[in-house]
Design a protein around this motif. Structure first.
Motif, PDB file in Angstrom:
ATOM      1  N   PRO A  28      65.217 -11.887  61.548  1.00 30.91           N
ATOM      2  CA  PRO A  28      65.388 -12.937  60.540  1.00 30.91           C
ATOM      3  C   PRO A  28      66.742 -12.904  59.856  1.00 30.91           C
ATOM      4  CG  PRO A  28      63.957 -11.215  59.716  1.00 30.91           C
ATOM      5  CD  PRO A  28      64.200 -10.910  61.151  1.00 30.91           C
ATOM      6  N   GLU A  29      67.375 -11.755  59.875  1.00 27.87           N
ATOM      7  CA  GLU A  29      68.664 -11.668  59.202  1.00 27.87           C
ATOM      8  C   GLU A  29      69.711 -12.542  59.881  1.00 27.87           C
ATOM      9  OE1 GLU A  29      69.519  -7.802  57.997  1.00 27.87           O
ATOM     10  OE2 GLU A  29      70.896  -8.640  56.520  1.00 27.87           O
ATOM     11  N   VAL A  30      69.573 -12.713  61.192  1.00 28.99           N
ATOM     12  CA  VAL A  30      70.569 -13.493  61.931  1.00 28.99           C
ATOM     13  C   VAL A  30      69.968 -14.744  62.544  1.00 28.99           C
ATOM     14  CG1 VAL A  30      71.946 -11.474  62.425  1.00 28.99           C
ATOM     15  CG2 VAL A  30      70.230 -12.153  64.043  1.00 28.99           C
ATOM     16  N   ALA A  31      68.669 -14.967  62.332  1.00 29.09           N
ATOM     17  CA  ALA A  31      67.979 -16.148  62.847  1.00 29.09           C
ATOM     18  C   ALA A  31      68.156 -16.302  64.356  1.00 29.09           C
ATOM     19  CB  ALA A  31      68.484 -17.404  62.129  1.00 29.09           C
ATOM     20  N   MET A  32      68.132 -15.167  65.064  1.00 28.56           N
ATOM     21  CA  MET A  32      68.250 -15.208  66.522  1.00 28.56           C
ATOM     22  C   MET A  32      67.224 -14.280  67.142  1.00 28.56           C
ATOM     23  SD  MET A  32      72.192 -15.431  67.726  1.00 28.56           S
ATOM     24  CE  MET A  32      72.749 -13.916  67.005  1.00 28.56           C
ATOM     25  N   VAL A  58      70.485 -12.100  71.043  1.00 23.89           N
ATOM     26  CA  VAL A  58      71.419 -11.074  70.557  1.00 23.89           C
ATOM     27  C   VAL A  58      71.867 -10.185  71.717  1.00 23.89           C
ATOM     28  CG1 VAL A  58      71.693  -9.090  68.996  1.00 23.89           C
ATOM     29  CG2 VAL A  58      70.434 -11.098  68.246  1.00 23.89           C
ATOM     30  N   MET A  63      69.075  -1.503  69.693  1.00 21.13           N
ATOM     31  CA  MET A  63      69.289  -2.189  68.427  1.00 21.13           C
ATOM     32  C   MET A  63      70.793  -2.192  68.184  1.00 21.13           C
ATOM     33  SD  MET A  63      66.224  -2.955  67.389  1.00 21.13           S
ATOM     34  CE  MET A  63      66.466  -3.417  65.683  1.00 21.13           C
ATOM     35  N   THR A  64      71.246  -3.144  67.367  1.00 25.71           N
ATOM     36  CA  THR A  64      72.689  -3.198  67.140  1.00 25.71           C
ATOM     37  C   THR A  64      73.147  -2.041  66.264  1.00 25.71           C
ATOM     38  OG1 THR A  64      72.425  -4.618  65.208  1.00 25.71           O
ATOM     39  CG2 THR A  64      72.783  -5.710  67.321  1.00 25.71           C
ATOM     40  N   VAL A 114      64.476  -1.482  60.453  1.00 23.39           N
ATOM     41  CA  VAL A 114      63.445  -2.432  60.871  1.00 23.39           C
ATOM     42  C   VAL A 114      63.114  -2.336  62.355  1.00 23.39           C
ATOM     43  CG1 VAL A 114      64.037  -4.049  59.043  1.00 23.39           C
ATOM     44  CG2 VAL A 114      65.034  -4.346  61.290  1.00 23.39           C
ATOM     45  N   VAL A 158      59.470  -2.469  63.203  1.00 18.20           N
ATOM     46  CA  VAL A 158      58.898  -3.791  62.960  1.00 18.20           C
ATOM     47  C   VAL A 158      59.194  -4.703  64.150  1.00 18.20           C
ATOM     48  CG1 VAL A 158      58.952  -5.814  61.477  1.00 18.20           C
ATOM     49  CG2 VAL A 158      59.113  -3.549  60.471  1.00 18.20           C
ATOM     50  N   ASP A 169      56.603  -6.383  66.732  1.00 19.73           N
ATOM     51  CA  ASP A 169      56.584  -7.824  67.015  1.00 19.73           C
ATOM     52  C   ASP A 169      56.646  -8.069  68.514  1.00 19.73           C
ATOM     53  OD1 ASP A 169      58.548  -9.049  64.155  1.00 19.73           O
ATOM     54  OD2 ASP A 169      56.439  -8.462  64.376  1.00 19.73           O
ATOM     55  N   MET A 211      75.651 -10.958  73.987  1.00 20.46           N
ATOM     56  CA  MET A 211      74.963 -12.099  73.385  1.00 20.46           C
ATOM     57  C   MET A 211      74.898 -13.252  74.367  1.00 20.46           C
ATOM     58  SD  MET A 211      76.574 -11.952  69.575  1.00 20.46           S
ATOM     59  CE  MET A 211      75.943 -13.540  69.066  1.00 20.46           C
ATOM     60  N   MET A 230      76.657 -18.311  66.341  1.00 21.08           N
ATOM     61  CA  MET A 230      77.569 -17.494  65.541  1.00 21.08           C
ATOM     62  C   MET A 230      78.984 -18.053  65.536  1.00 21.08           C
ATOM     63  SD  MET A 230      76.352 -14.968  63.840  1.00 21.08           S
ATOM     64  CE  MET A 230      74.684 -15.439  63.413  1.00 21.08           C
ATOM     65  N   GLY A 231      79.162 -19.222  66.181  1.00 29.63           N
ATOM     66  CA  GLY A 231      80.458 -19.896  66.112  1.00 29.63           C
ATOM     67  C   GLY A 231      81.582 -19.209  66.862  1.00 29.63           C
ATOM     68  N   GLU A 251      78.508  -4.598  59.993  1.00 24.87           N
ATOM     69  CA  GLU A 251      77.748  -4.514  61.230  1.00 24.87           C
ATOM     70  C   GLU A 251      77.315  -5.901  61.693  1.00 24.87           C
ATOM     71  OE1 GLU A 251      73.919  -4.211  61.781  1.00 24.87           O
ATOM     72  OE2 GLU A 251      74.567  -4.092  63.872  1.00 24.87           O
ATOM     73  N   ARG A 290      79.853  -8.132  63.610  1.00 24.32           N
ATOM     74  CA  ARG A 290      80.063  -7.890  65.042  1.00 24.32           C
ATOM     75  C   ARG A 290      79.504  -9.039  65.871  1.00 24.32           C
ATOM     76  NH1 ARG A 290      78.687  -2.487  67.745  1.00 24.32           N
ATOM     77  NH2 ARG A 290      76.719  -2.509  66.606  1.00 24.32           N
ATOM     78  N   ILE A 349      78.445 -13.428  57.989  1.00 28.90           N
ATOM     79  CA  ILE A 349      77.675 -14.390  58.776  1.00 28.90           C
ATOM     80  C   ILE A 349      76.784 -15.265  57.898  1.00 28.90           C
ATOM     81  CG2 ILE A 349      77.648 -12.914  60.815  1.00 28.90           C
ATOM     82  CD1 ILE A 349      74.622 -12.444  60.175  1.00 28.90           C
ATOM     83  N   ARG A 365      77.181 -18.846  58.056  1.00 36.98           N
ATOM     84  CA  ARG A 365      76.520 -19.577  59.142  1.00 36.98           C
ATOM     85  C   ARG A 365      75.024 -19.652  58.914  1.00 36.98           C
ATOM     86  NH1 ARG A 365      79.632 -21.263  62.592  1.00 36.98           N
ATOM     87  NH2 ARG A 365      81.730 -20.437  62.642  1.00 36.98           N
ATOM     88  N   THR A 366      74.423 -18.520  58.534  1.00 35.12           N
ATOM     89  CA  THR A 366      72.967 -18.514  58.398  1.00 35.12           C
ATOM     90  C   THR A 366      72.502 -19.356  57.212  1.00 35.12           C
ATOM     91  OG1 THR A 366      73.095 -16.420  57.188  1.00 35.12           O
ATOM     92  CG2 THR A 366      72.676 -16.293  59.543  1.00 35.12           C
ATOM     93  N   SER A 419      65.928 -16.811  56.726  1.00 37.98           N
ATOM     94  CA  SER A 419      67.354 -16.613  57.000  1.00 37.98           C
ATOM     95  C   SER A 419      68.221 -17.351  55.992  1.00 37.98           C
ATOM     96  CB  SER A 419      67.703 -17.085  58.405  1.00 37.98           C
ATOM     97  OG  SER A 419      66.844 -16.507  59.339  1.00 37.98           O
ATOM     98  N   MET A 424      68.057 -15.578  52.603  1.00 37.10           N
ATOM     99  CA  MET A 424      68.900 -14.381  52.584  1.00 37.10           C
ATOM    100  C   MET A 424      70.361 -14.780  52.370  1.00 37.10           C
ATOM    101  SD  MET A 424      67.161 -12.122  55.640  1.00 37.10           S
ATOM    102  CE  MET A 424      67.923 -10.563  55.294  1.00 37.10           C
ATOM    103  N   ALA A 480      59.375  -2.679  56.771  1.00 32.83           N
ATOM    104  CA  ALA A 480      59.904  -1.547  57.526  1.00 32.83           C
ATOM    105  C   ALA A 480      59.588  -0.213  56.854  1.00 32.83           C
ATOM    106  CB  ALA A 480      61.411  -1.698  57.702  1.00 32.83           C
ATOM    107  N   ARG A 500      53.196  -6.181  55.406  1.00 29.71           N
ATOM    108  CA  ARG A 500      53.756  -7.444  55.824  1.00 29.71           C
ATOM    109  C   ARG A 500      53.642  -8.420  54.663  1.00 29.71           C
ATOM    110  NH1 ARG A 500      56.024  -8.186  61.081  1.00 29.71           N
ATOM    111  NH2 ARG A 500      55.116  -6.651  62.445  1.00 29.71           N
TER     112      ARG A 500
END
Lengths: 113, 394
Positions: free
Chosen positions: A31-35, A40, A59-60, A66, A69, A73, A103, A111-112, B182, B185, B238, B241-242, B249, B252, B306, B311
């Motif tokens: 959800p942090e990056v909506a992807m 990713v 993971m990145t 997370v 989690v 999922d 990606m 991400m443009g 991070e 990236r 980012i 963009r988000t 998203s 945030m 996490a 949840r």
């Protein structure tokens, strides 16, 4: 890695399950990056036989709390599309390290790049 | 083979984990409530009632340590412990949580040692993470950990606020900046922006070092770094963009970008402090509340599942405490600061506290909403024949 196969990640298993598995993993969203983890580029490969399905992914960030989690999922999404006789395993690996060029096209567009 | 197969095996006894989790559920909120109560006492000028419990007086005395070490330090250390997946890593948040409890009991010396111990373990945990993944952001996280340790050692040694606080805030700011680095990236321009951030962080840590020798020059340097960091974040994060996505998203992104505004304001406050202007409240609380708490509100819907294994169901209600926080800060740091009116500042501080309480209530409501929505599903899953994945920590 620009030589993408027909599936967005290396897939070794029955053709009739491939589409469902790819769709399932595309439903696992960070959800942090909506992807999705597929966009990713976190999924390194999927191998399926009649006893088990193994996802190898990363993971990145190793500092990411997370991970469990997201693994959870992914597990639940896969459980929806794969026969219950097949055991599910999701391995988190740190080698090779994730790089931005993993990606997908869609991910890069979001991400443009 | 399960999800732990590529990592070294470590699995604390299940009962121990349950006990630890229960302890954190007590210690972490305790520090937060103590920190807020103490902060309110400090901000309000009305004479405290004579029958004030001793813990509130203790909380007022140790407000910064409670907030930054007892609460935020414990939360950050918990996140890192979950990420690294080793039982011993949980000793860090346990120590800082106990430190918070000791502060409320008025045992400042013992608390200081507990906090130093927490920070020391935390540094080791971050070294392990750097070895697992050598990257700019893991190294910056380690830098933040060292900053926590240095600040805490100074605190234990009796140093004053102007010397300690830049280190403690550097810990929080570096931790946040590392995560945002991070994320960049993903834009494909990671390396270019990394160099400029390195310069900004060097200025930040430099300010903390200088503050031990000259409070004024240290504050000015520190504030400059904060302003530069805000600029870096507005340019590269980012969140730009988000912001144009939807749901969680987007929420945030809103939290992040508004937080960056307060970061810039805080930088001005620190620079002003260095110049001798009475901008302490702006410096400390635009940073601690405006920036850091906005980050916390942004990440809570993702982090709580996490680390607390609950949840929650995200919804528009999450915007309410966020708006309340920003409005309360405008009251406190606008007229409260500008007019020099202590009553307005006290009102602002009360509204700050109310926003935090509102946020806690929103989280609780979201957890309940998720449980109600998934009540049927849970029963079905419990009956499923398939074995669930073992997490890296039971």
């Amino acid at each position: 890695m620009s030589d993408l196969p027909a599936a967005p990640f290396p897939y070794d298993g029955p053709e009739d399950l491939r589409a469902g598995i790819v769709a399932a993993l595309k439903r696992v969203i960070d959800p942090e990056v909506a992807m999705s983890i597929v966009d990713v580029g976190l999924v390194y490969g999927v191998a399926v036989d009649d006893r088990e399905l193994r996802v190898t992914m990363t993971m990145t960030s190793a500092a990411c709390p997370v991970t469990d989690v997201i693994v959870d999922d992914a597990w639940h999404e896969l459980a929806r599309v794969v026969p219950s006789s097949i055991e599910l395993d999701i391995d988190i690996v740190w080698e090779p390290p994730w790089t931005p060029d993993r990606m997908s096209e869609r991910g890069r567009r979001i991400m443009g790049w | 083979m399960d999800a732990r197969s590529h990592e070294r095996a470590r699995s604390p006894h299940h009962g121990l984990v349950i006990a630890a989790r229960s302890l954190f559920c007590v210690l972490v909120p305790l520090s937060l409530v103590g920190a807020v109560a103490g902060g309110l006492l400090r901000a309000c000028t009305a004479p405290p009632p004579p029958t004030l419990p001793s813990w509130i007086a203790a909380a007022a005395l140790s407000h910064a340590a409670l907030m930054i070490c007892g609460f935020l330090g414990s939360v950050v250390a918990l996140e890192r412990a979950v990420a690294v997946g080793r039982g011993a890593a949980f000793l860090a948040p346990l120590a800082s949580g106990l430190g918070g409890a000791l502060l409320l009991a008025g045992q400042v010396r013992a608390a200081a040692f507990a906090i130093v111990a927490a920070a020391a373990v935390f540094v080791v945990v971050n070294i392990v993470l750097v070895r697992r993944q050598r990257a700019a952001h893991t190294r910056l996280l380690l830098g933040g950990a060292v900053a926590w340790l240095v600040g805490s050692a100074l605190y234990a040694g009796g140093a004053n606020g102007p010397a300690v606080l830049p280190w403690w805030f550097a810990f929080l700011v570096a931790t946040i900046a590392a995560e945002r680095l991070e994320m960049t990236r993903l834009t494909g321009r990671g390396l270019a922006v990394e160099r400029s951030l390195r310069l900004v962080m060097a200025t930040l840590f430099g300010g903390a070092v200088v503050a031990s020798f000259s409070a004024a020059m240290g504050a000015a340097l520190f504030g400059t770094a904060l302003v530069l960091l805000a600029a870096w974040l507005f340019l590269h994060d980012i969140a730009r963009r988000t912001l144009f996505t939807h749901g969680l998203s987007r929420y945030m992104a809103v939290c992040l970008l508004t937080g960056y505004g307060w970061l810039a304001a805080a930088g001005v406050g620190w620079i002003g402090m260095g110049a001798g202007l009475p901008l302490h409240d702006l410096a400390l609380h635009a940073l601690g509340l405006g920036f850091v708490v906005s980050m916390m509100m942004a990440h809570a819907p993702v982090i709580l599942p996490a680390i607390a294994r609950v949840r929650l169901r995200f919804g528009w209600a999450f915007y309410v405490p966020l708006v309340a926080l920003h409005v309360s800060l405008v009251v406190r740091l606008g007229p409260g600061l500008g007019l020099g009116d202590a009553l307005v500042r006290g009102l602002g501080a009360t509204l700050n506290a109310a926003s935090l309480a509102l946020f806690a209530a929103t989280i609780a409501g979201a957890v309940l909403a998720w449980r109600l929505m998934h009540a049927g599903e849970e029963a079905a899953r419990a009956g499923a024949r398939r074995r669930r994945p073992a997490s890296r920590l039971h």
